[in-house]
Write a protein that holds these residues in place. Structure first.
Motif, short mmCIF file in Angstrom:
data_model
loop_
_atom_site.label_atom_id
_atom_site.label_comp_id
_atom_site.label_asym_id
_atom_site.label_seq_id
_atom_site.Cartn_x
_atom_site.Cartn_y
_atom_site.Cartn_z
N ARG A 100 0.81 -1.22 0.00
CA ARG A 100 0.00 0.00 0.00
C ARG A 100 0.84 1.26 0.00
NH1 ARG A 100 -4.12 -2.50 -1.98
NH2 ARG A 100 -4.71 -4.30 -0.73
N ARG A 188 -8.11 -3.17 -2.28
CA ARG A 188 -8.04 -1.85 -1.66
C ARG A 188 -7.18 -0.93 -2.52
NH1 ARG A 188 -9.06 -0.13 3.36
NH2 ARG A 188 -10.25 -1.49 4.75
N ASP A 189 -7.73 0.23 -2.81
CA ASP A 189 -7.03 1.19 -3.64
C ASP A 189 -7.55 2.58 -3.29
OD1 ASP A 189 -6.36 2.88 -6.08
OD2 ASP A 189 -5.41 0.99 -6.63
N ARG A 193 -13.53 4.21 -4.10
CA ARG A 193 -14.25 4.40 -2.85
C ARG A 193 -15.18 3.21 -2.64
NH1 ARG A 193 -16.77 10.19 -2.08
NH2 ARG A 193 -16.71 9.39 0.06
N HIS A 194 -15.13 2.66 -1.43
CA HIS A 194 -15.91 1.47 -1.10
C HIS A 194 -16.99 1.83 -0.09
CE1 HIS A 194 -12.03 -0.04 -2.53
NE2 HIS A 194 -12.60 -1.19 -2.79
N LYS A 369 -3.31 -1.47 11.92
CA LYS A 369 -3.37 -1.15 10.50
C LYS A 369 -2.62 0.14 10.18
CE LYS A 369 -7.95 -3.27 9.80
NZ LYS A 369 -8.21 -3.56 11.23
N HIS A 380 -1.68 0.53 6.21
CA HIS A 380 -2.75 1.38 5.69
C HIS A 380 -2.70 2.80 6.25
CE1 HIS A 380 -4.46 -2.19 3.92
NE2 HIS A 380 -4.56 -2.77 5.10
#
Length: 662
Positions: A100, A188-189, A193-194, A369, A380
């Motif tokens: 990440r 995950r990027d 947007r999630h 995290k 993250h």
């Protein structure tokens, strides 16, 4: 037929497969779906597809099986979850998660032509899903429930995911068919947007996407709440006695940056140090927004209640945190100017911000995290505050985020460097009572006002009534008495053998209430519970006293001090010592005073309020002369009276008993 044979072979010899499970409605619905679809019909179509190792495009493959057919694993899940991947020729793929900390490229997408256009300066990482020319993943197409479902395979990058989705949209447009996407989500990027909706035991959990501002967060929360209301869902939950509690699912607050390298906790480690110091100095931030389960064995224990020996080590670690403009200590890689290694905060606090068992995820301030140098999965740049539970509406949820963002804004302007406080036993004895929690939280709001941050106490007043509901008030000849719920730690008990395994029970049988009195005349009025004087202390306001009472509310089969019975009901009296008479009394009942039991939790807020009101009653006067028994407060609990220390009409231990009736 294959599924039926498979289930029959796995059944025990003394179990009839024709009768097992037929009484279960869910099992009958599952079998109806399987039989209604037909046993000799194709379930769907699998299209093997994978990205080339050199990232030059996509490849497909032909899968061969011994029975010349693709036989799915028995079940009624989507076919993408039931592929017999272990029977495919070729070695299994080695898919490593993306680091990440790598800066991602830009994504350009033209809505007029749904094709992903990759910029020349954006290089996607290689796929690793095609091994030696064999595709190990597949795009599955399955007609189900009068719709066409497309199961997406796992992808390694956002570019791969969007390319597959764009191709599906093109094909669906060409044949004029509406499809539903399912399967693996994109990795995950920060460019995607999630908003994830997932089932959790008893609740529907919604993970909202990161937002750069409080205003955007409020808009997202209100949108989610409106959609939930239209679906018949709400965030209200009530216990059998009518008390409103959090719906569950967490609602923990997560802070970070747009990307890992932009996380403020990595670029300015002093922000995490300020957050740790401030929360430790202000226990109201740990208890005002939490749920019922607090204490050293809870899901979010404070560092000074989980591991008392960690405060000294924490002070040493906080001294190593560089202030803005300072370089990190040379022995950890900070010799080159003001460069700060991203793993600095993890190395300093990983072994301190943990619970009793060393679990870093179950800590009030969770940094698992943030930046784990041991592997890419924990990088993250995030800090999670776990002492926040789901409130009953969206506006209160927004108020939680507002107070946290305001504190972080204050730390950005001025780092907080006050020393840690050794609260000791005072932490639970004092700050589990709502009066002291709100007094401490008022100091927090005063700090924010001094930094010219617009905050108002009215924003957070509903939390006081939600976490600590008022059970009832009574006025007795100028003396006002209020009984309000307080917090009580739940203890995890020792291991016990149960049904061939080891279990640990949680003792939730103890409760704590706060008694607040106004109009008290020093030396004349005393407040008693079940005839024992409450150690009510002055609050600084003339005639006001506050005290707490700990008692056993119910008798579970496994609990601390199992030989101590139930203290029910709690009778509170205001005694005039000059006239040796009772001014009146009230009673708090753990359950309905008439003995009426409740089979189900209340459905509406009105029904819950009625149940709470029925558990507070007005009682008659004590016979004259009314005398209050007294025992010196325990040195560990000067603010609260623990009824478990009294046996019958005598306090335990007897040596502490004194007579102040004359």
């Amino acid at each position: 037929a294959d599924e039926a044979a498979h289930r029959q072979d796995r059944a025990f010899l003394d179990v009839d497969p024709l009768e097992a499970g037929l009484d279960d409605p869910e099992e009958r619905r599952r079998l109806a779906r399987v039989l209604g679809r037909g046993l000799a019909r194709e379930v769907g179509f699998a299209f093997p597809i994978a990205r080339r190792d050199d990232d030059s495009g996509w490849v497909t493959d032909t899968w061969h099986f011994r029975r010349e057919h693709l036989i799915l694993i028995p079940g009624d899940s989507p076919m993408g979850l039931r592929l017999p991947l272990e029977r495919i020729v070729g070695p299994p793929p080695e898919a490593w998660p993306r680091d990440r900390t790598e800066p991602p490229g830009d994504l350009d997408f033209d809505p007029r032509q749904p094709r992903l256009q990759r910029r020349h300066d954006a290089v996607a990482p290689p796929g690793q899903y095609a091994v030696d020319g064999h595709a190990r993943t597949a795009l599955c197409i399955e007609p189900r429930d009068n719709a066409l479902y497309v199961f997406l395979p796992p992808t390694f990058s956002a570019e791969e995911f969007l390319e597959i989705v764009a191709a599906i949209e093109d094909a669906a447009t060409d044949v004029d068919v509406t499809v539903r996407l399912e399967g693996y989500p994109p990795p995950r990027d920060p460019r995607l947007r999630h908003l994830i909706v997932a089932p959790d035991p008893g609740v529907i959990e919604v993970n909202v996407p990161p937002t750069p501002s409080t205003r955007e967060y409020v808009e997202t929360i209100l949108t989610v709440g409106d959609a939930a209301n239209h679906a018949g869902l709400c965030t209200e939950k009530y216990q059998l006695d009518g008390r409103e509690v959090g719906s569950g699912g967490g609602n923990h607050i997560t802070l970070g940056g747009p990307t890992t390298v932009e996380s403020p906790f990595l670029t300015r480690p002093d922000l995490l140090g300020s957050l740790i110091r401030y929360i430790q100095n202000h226990p109201s931030l740990s208890y005002l927004f939490s749920g019922l389960f607090v204490g050293p064995t809870s899901q979010a224990p404070r560092i000074d209640e989980a591991r008392h020996d960690s405060l000294y080590e924490l002070e040493v670690a906080l001294q190593r945190v560089p202030m803005p403009g300072q370089a990190a200590p040379s022995e950890i890689g900070g010799a080159a100017g003001d460069w700060l290694p991203p793993w600095l905060t993890d190395r300093l606090f990983r072994n301190l911000l943990a619970d009793l068992t060393g679990n870093t995820h179950r800590a009030e301030i969770c940094i698992d995290k943030l930046y784990n140098p041991s592997g890419p999965m924990g990088r993250h740049g995030l800090v999670e505050l776990r002492a926040f539970e789901m409130p009953p509406n969206e506006k209160m949820c927004s108020a939680q985020m507002l107070i946290v963002r305001s504190l972080m804004a204050m730390f950005v302007r001025r780092p907080y460097t006050e020393p840690l406080v050794r609260w000791g036993a005072e932490l639970h004895d004092r700050f589990l009572l709502p009066h002291y929690i709100w007094s401490d939280f008022s100091d927090v709001l005063a700090d924010l006002r001094r930094e010219e941050l617009p905050v108002d106490e009215a924003f957070w007043k509903p939390f006081l009534d939600f976490r600590f509901p008022t059970m009832g008030t009574i006025d007795l000849e100028g003396v006002s008495l209020e009984v309000r719920m307080a917090l009580e730690p739940w203890h995890v008990l020792a291991e016990e053998a149960t049904r061939g395994t080891l279990s640990r029970y949680v003792d939730s049988s103890l409760e704590r209430v706060q008694v607040r009195a106004e109009g008290i005349t020093e030396g004349r009025h005393v407040i008693t519970v079940n005839g024992i004087r409450i150690p009510a202390r002055p609050t600084g306001k003339a005639g006001e006293r506050v005290g707490g009472v700990r008692f056993r509310a119910w008798q579970p089969p496994h609990c601390l001090q199992p030989e101590i019975g139930i203290h029910h009901p709690l009778r509170f009296d205001v005694i005039d010592r000059w006239g040796k008479r009772s001014l009146g009394s009230c009673a708090y009942h753990v359950w309905h005073p008439g003995g009426t039991g409740y089979e189900d939790a209340p459905i509406t807020a009105f029904e819950a309020a009625a149940r709470r009101a029925s558990r507070f009653t007005t009682e008659g006067h004590l016979p004259w002369p009314a005398v209050a028994r007294w025992s010196e407060p325990h040195p560990d609990e000067p603010h609260c009276l623990d009824l478990r220390r009294f046996r019958g009409d005598r306090p335990m231990p007897r040596e502490l008993e004194t007579d102040e009736s004359e």
